[in-house]
Design an enzyme around this catalytic site. Structure first.
Site, PDB file in Angstrom:
ATOM      1  N   GLU A 195      -9.770   8.660  -9.602  1.00 51.25           N
ATOM      2  CA  GLU A 195     -11.035   9.386  -9.869  1.00 51.25           C
ATOM      3  C   GLU A 195     -10.912  10.570 -10.377  1.00 51.25           C
ATOM      4  O   GLU A 195     -11.964  11.456 -10.471  1.00 51.25           O
ATOM      5  CB  GLU A 195     -11.589   9.668  -8.360  1.00 51.25           C
ATOM      6  N   ALA A 229      -1.437  -5.352  -9.638  1.00 54.71           N
ATOM      7  CA  ALA A 229      -0.800  -6.495  -9.062  1.00 54.71           C
ATOM      8  C   ALA A 229      -1.459  -7.758  -9.028  1.00 54.71           C
ATOM      9  O   ALA A 229      -1.078  -8.893  -9.392  1.00 54.71           O
ATOM     10  CB  ALA A 229       0.152  -6.416  -7.916  1.00 54.71           C
ATOM     11  N   ASP A 239       3.372  -0.344  -7.155  1.00 52.04           N
ATOM     12  CA  ASP A 239       2.132  -0.542  -7.736  1.00 52.04           C
ATOM     13  C   ASP A 239       0.957   0.232  -7.358  1.00 52.04           C
ATOM     14  O   ASP A 239      -0.050   0.084  -7.434  1.00 52.04           O
ATOM     15  CB  ASP A 239       1.931  -2.177  -7.730  1.00 52.04           C
ATOM     16  N   HIS A 295      -2.065  -0.013  -9.622  1.00 47.53           N
ATOM     17  CA  HIS A 295      -2.592  -1.160  -8.514  1.00 47.53           C
ATOM     18  C   HIS A 295      -3.291  -2.353  -9.268  1.00 47.53           C
ATOM     19  O   HIS A 295      -4.573  -2.729  -9.279  1.00 47.53           O
ATOM     20  CB  HIS A 295      -3.756  -0.469  -7.576  1.00 47.53           C
ATOM     21  N   ARG A 348       0.915  -1.154   0.112  1.00 44.80           N
ATOM     22  CA  ARG A 348       0.075   0.148   0.113  1.00 44.80           C
ATOM     23  C   ARG A 348       0.968   1.253  -0.028  1.00 44.80           C
ATOM     24  O   ARG A 348       1.804   1.219   0.658  1.00 44.80           O
ATOM     25  CB  ARG A 348      -0.905   0.033   1.100  1.00 44.80           C
TER      26      ARG A 348
END
Ligand code: NAD
Length: 333
Positions: free
Chosen positions: A265, A302, A255, A300, A231
């Protein structure tokens, strides 16, 4: 039960309809957001992915909500304290992607070590020569793995196959795995000092937030490569930029980014207006990382393999069925 699913693809919807027959199923094609709450406020169960940030205010406005089935391993996008208070059970998918995410982390590492992106771009620009593309060997390098759970151990397995020396840090060391797989646990600072490459595989918790930060940046071995598929918030983004700037960190493969939600967004925010509070400094730093010549960023992604997505969906369906039958499994709380 009224079950609301966010962001399912068509193939997933048909499997869900088949396996959860008899329930009222609602599919929402974007992440669950507070401003759209009318669409799902009477749900008994919600099934979400990491882009749906479920906060206290949303939870308080869903009086029927009993169960959240997140289709992810991480659950830092859900306010667990609020769930506890409202008696809501939360389950995750603990083991869908231990090889999947580790393979992606290694792909990022290989791309950096072999200057893969620059090589491809150079050839596409008509320059078929290796000038300026020299990489490094991985064999013999020391990989420091932070977090030796399911994904971290797969990272170690792959690294051993490449002939790397592996050191690791975890609050719950698995000494048996260390001896059978041939790696060594060290203190956190020792890992920072001795790793040529660091790969991060801890969940985002208060104890892991900004584990790599401005205070310990100077401990890092000069020229270290940092790989983060866990994260974004585990690394202080500003420290990462400073480290790159000072040459302490030679390159990074990411990632995940600390403010990735706003980046994802952005097209929608531009269209609908910026109604939510935005950390513009973090956003600017993320874009500096995205455009940094020594950083590669994937979105993101992975987890995103055909096999892993099947495992996620079937485990989520089992989680929901088990909850309805009164014996919840894979509980986070
Ligand atoms: P896991 O629970 O199997 O392993 C996590 C490890 O971290 C455990 O061994 C735990 O002891 C250790 N840990 C926890 N707190 C720590 C601390 N303060 N200091 C040191 N070690 C600590 O989890 P996993 O399946 O290996 O996944 C790791 C993380 O990867 C997830 O939490 C998630 O955030 C992330 N992830 C990312 C993607 C992606 O698509 N990029 C996909 C899946 C998971």
């Amino acid at each position: 039960m009224k079950i609301v699913f966010s962001e399912l693809e068509e193939w997933e919807k048909s499997i869900v309809k088949d396996r959860l027959l008899g329930n009222e199923l609602v599919f929402i094609d974007k992440p669950l957001r507070e401003e759209d709450i009318e669409q799902y406020m009477d749900a008994d169960i919600i099934s979400i992915f990491v882009d749906s940030k479920i906060n206290r205010s949303m939870i308080s406005r869903m009086p029927n909500l009993k169960f959240i089935a997140t289709r992810s391993t991480g659950y830092d996008h859900i306010d667990l304290e609020a769930c506890k208070e409202y008696g809501i059970v939360v389950s995750n998918v603990p083991r869908y992607g231990e090889n999947t995410v580790a393979e992606h982390a290694f792909a990022l590492l290989l791309a950096i070590a072999k200057n893969l992106l620059q090589s491809i771009r150079k050839v596409e620009h008509g320059e078929f020569n290796p000038k300026g593309l020299r990489g490094i060997d991985l064999k013999g390098k020391t990989l420091g793995v932070i977090g030796t759970g399911n994904i971290g151990k797969n990272m170690i397995r792959i690294a051993k196959g490449f002939g790397m020396n592996v050191i690791a840090y975890d609050i719950h060391p698995d000494l048996e795995a260390a001896s059978t797989m041939g790696y060594k646990y060290v203190e956190f600072e020792e890992l920072l000092r001795n790793s040529d490459i660091i790969s991060i595989h801890v969940p985002l918790l208060e104890s892991t937030r900004h584990m790599i930060n401005k205070q310990n940046l100077n401990l890092l071995k000069r020229g270290v490569i940092i790989i983060n598929t866990a994260r974004g918030g585990v690394i202080d983004t500003e420290a990462l930029l400073i480290g790159l700037d000072k040459g302490i960190i030679s390159a990074a493969g990411l990632d995940v980014l600390e403010g990735e939600q706003e980046i994802k967004e952005e097209p929608q925010l531009l269209k609908e207006g910026f109604r939510k509070k935005i950390d513009y400094k973090l956003l600017a730093m993320d874009y500096m990382l995205i455009h940094h010549p020594r950083v590669i960023v994937t979105p993101h992604n992975a987890f995103n393999t055909a096999e892993a997505l099947q495992r996620i969906l079937f485990t989520t369906i089992d989680n929901i069925k088990s909850f309805i039958e009164g014996r919840p499994i894979n509980r986070v709380i």
